[in-house]
Design a protein around this motif. Structure first.
Motif, short mmCIF file in Angstrom:
data_model
loop_
_atom_site.label_atom_id
_atom_site.label_comp_id
_atom_site.label_asym_id
_atom_site.label_seq_id
_atom_site.Cartn_x
_atom_site.Cartn_y
_atom_site.Cartn_z
N UNK A 151 104.53 25.19 32.87
CA UNK A 151 103.80 25.19 31.58
C UNK A 151 104.71 25.81 30.53
N UNK A 152 104.82 25.14 29.40
CA UNK A 152 105.64 25.66 28.30
C UNK A 152 104.95 26.81 27.59
N UNK A 153 105.74 27.73 27.06
CA UNK A 153 105.23 28.83 26.24
C UNK A 153 105.75 28.64 24.82
N UNK A 154 104.85 28.34 23.91
CA UNK A 154 105.24 28.11 22.52
C UNK A 154 105.05 29.39 21.69
N UNK A 155 105.71 29.42 20.55
CA UNK A 155 105.70 30.60 19.69
C UNK A 155 104.31 31.04 19.27
N UNK A 156 103.37 30.10 19.26
CA UNK A 156 101.98 30.41 18.86
C UNK A 156 101.39 31.55 19.69
N UNK A 157 101.87 31.69 20.93
CA UNK A 157 101.34 32.73 21.82
C UNK A 157 101.65 34.14 21.32
N UNK A 158 102.62 34.24 20.42
CA UNK A 158 103.04 35.56 19.93
C UNK A 158 102.28 35.95 18.65
N UNK A 159 101.43 35.02 18.14
CA UNK A 159 100.93 35.22 16.79
C UNK A 159 100.05 36.46 16.64
N UNK A 160 99.24 36.76 17.64
CA UNK A 160 98.33 37.89 17.50
C UNK A 160 99.00 39.18 17.96
N UNK A 161 99.57 39.15 19.16
CA UNK A 161 100.24 40.36 19.66
C UNK A 161 101.27 39.93 20.69
N UNK A 162 102.02 40.86 21.21
CA UNK A 162 102.98 40.58 22.28
C UNK A 162 102.20 40.04 23.50
N UNK A 163 102.61 38.90 24.07
CA UNK A 163 101.86 38.35 25.21
C UNK A 163 101.79 39.35 26.37
N UNK A 164 100.73 39.23 27.16
CA UNK A 164 100.49 40.15 28.28
C UNK A 164 101.27 39.66 29.51
N UNK A 165 102.55 40.03 29.57
CA UNK A 165 103.43 39.53 30.63
C UNK A 165 102.94 39.94 32.01
N UNK A 166 102.49 41.19 32.14
CA UNK A 166 102.07 41.69 33.46
C UNK A 166 100.93 40.84 34.01
N UNK A 167 99.95 40.52 33.15
CA UNK A 167 98.80 39.74 33.61
C UNK A 167 99.25 38.35 34.07
N UNK A 168 100.19 37.77 33.36
CA UNK A 168 100.67 36.43 33.75
C UNK A 168 101.40 36.48 35.09
N UNK A 169 102.21 37.50 35.28
CA UNK A 169 102.99 37.59 36.53
C UNK A 169 102.10 37.89 37.73
N UNK A 170 100.96 38.52 37.48
CA UNK A 170 100.05 38.81 38.59
C UNK A 170 99.50 37.54 39.24
N UNK A 171 99.54 36.42 38.52
CA UNK A 171 99.03 35.16 39.10
C UNK A 171 100.00 34.59 40.13
N UNK A 172 101.22 35.11 40.17
CA UNK A 172 102.23 34.57 41.09
C UNK A 172 103.19 33.62 40.40
N UNK A 173 102.93 33.30 39.12
CA UNK A 173 103.83 32.39 38.39
C UNK A 173 105.16 33.08 38.11
#
Ligand code: AMP
Length: 373
Positions: A312-334
């Motif tokens: 899945x691509x990560x586009x700049x829009x994900x940064x618009x509100x705050x720094x993305x929650x990297x830890x939560x994403x990595x917890x999925x195993x991705x």
């Protein structure tokens, strides 16, 4: 000059230091190659992994000369290098893919004529060079898609048109030669990546299924949900096009699969492709390592996939509100890939996520959603 093997220890030059250049460099380094980058930006993503960085435009002769001096072979992540720059480099060292291949593929008019001349179907199309061409192209009917012949990417330089007025307005706005394409009512989109080395050896990757949102690739997964016979046809077409191009390096062929079960070529890219990013984790040899092997004239690697996978691509829009929650994403195993771009603009490709396993597509989607938590 074209058949010389480039052995580890040599310097591979990459025209363009964006994410594709960076991932090419990351694949070349473990094999013992040095990397030189030419890019207009001194802060481009590949800078942090390159041995030599030359900052300059692709048409800047002084920059090209400095770059050529550092390199044993040149490849690219960006096909729109001016012809004069490519000719300058080709006079000094091997450029793979060659200027001839790039000139065939960087102009949609030349590209589609080449594909059709190989007896391969594209969407119905007509070139539009002058407003007077409209009468001639109307046989395609509406809705249709107007695309600039050169320099389009990720939906830029494209407009869906529903009437003569909209066609006329879009053509005036683009103010450049265009192709008008009939709209394909596709069931899905797939792509096939082929590597061809300077020795003529060829290897093809599994068919990748792609989903776009707003003209930009959103997700890719394997195995594609398309009948095996159609997958075999797509791979055969891609192999045929690679052979006719006599390309050295990678070519990615994007296809529409129609509701009626036909595979129709959309476009070709003579370089690593966003849809092939999952090969880093999912295949015995990644598209990036394969590109390096191909341009260096080394044996190509096995392309076999270890099993189902998704990206899945990560586009700049994900940064618009705050720094993305990297830890939560990595917890999925991705697995997370970030390209080191300094500015997160809307629609800009900043990174991607990959997952392996039967539920890979759900995992990368869940990981991306978790970035917003
Ligand atoms: P392109 O830059 O030509 O790859 O177009 C980007 C995306 O727009 C494609 O992946 C399709 O999702 C859509 N698209 C482009 N051309 C057509 C067409 N002729 N018919 C239907 N959809 C299209």
């Amino acid at each position: 000059m074209q058949n010389k093997t480039i052995l580890p220890g040599a310097t591979i030059g990459i025209l363009g230091g964006g994410q594709l250049g960076r991932m090419l460099a990351l694949a070349a380094k473990p094999m013992g190659y040095r990397i030189a980058i030419l890019d207009p930006s001194p802060t481009c993503p590949a800078v942090s992994v390159a041995d030599v960085v030359v900052t300059g435009d692709f048409g800047d002769v002084a920059a090209l000369a400095e770059f050529a001096q550092a390199c044993d072979v040149v490849t690219l992540e960006f096909e729109n290098v001016p012809a004069a720059g490519l000719a300058f480099l080709e006079a000094l060292l091997p450029v793979r893919p060659s200027k001839r291949v790039l000139e065939t593929l960087r102009d949609r008019i030349v590209e589609k004529a080449f594909i059709n001349a190989a007896g391969i179907e594209t969407a119905p199309w007509a070139e539009v060079r002058f407003a007077g061409d409209f009468e001639r192209v109307l046989k395609l009917g509406f809705p249709a898609i107007l695309k600039t012949a050169t320099l389009g990417y990720d939906g830029h330089g494209q407009a869906r048109v529903n009437s003569l007025e909209e066609l006329s307005e879009a053509f005036a706005r683009f103010n450049a030669p265009c192709v008008l394409e009939g709209l394909v009512d596709f069931a899905c989109e797939v792509s096939v990546i082929v590597a061809r080395s300077s020795s003529g050896e060829v290897k093809v990757f599994d068919v990748l299924e792609n989903h776009h949102v707003g003209g930009i690739l959103d997700t890719t997964f394997i195995p594609a949900g398309v009948p095996l016979e159609l997958q075999r046809q797509a791979q055969e077409i891609a192999l045929k096009l690679a052979a006719r191009l006599e390309i050295i390096g990678l070519v990615c062929v994007e296809f529409f699969v129609t509701q009626g079960g036909r595979v129709i070529v959309n476009e070709l890219a003579p370089r690593p492709h966003n849809s092939g990013h999952l090969t880093i984790e999912a295949c015995v040899t990644s598209q990036f390592e394969q590109a390096i092997r191909a341009v260096c004239g080394l044996p190509l690697g096995e392309t076999t996939a270890h099993g189902p996978a998704a990206m899945a691509n990560l586009l700049g829009d994900l940064w618009q509100v705050s720094q993305p929650n990297w830890a939560a994403a990595l917890e999925t195993g991705a697995k997370l890939h970030l390209y080191g771009k300094l500015e997160a603009r809307s629609g800009r490709k900043m990174g991607h996520l990959t997952a392996l396993g039967e539920d890979a597509l759900e995992v990368v989607k869940a990981a991306r959603a978790a970035l917003k938590t």
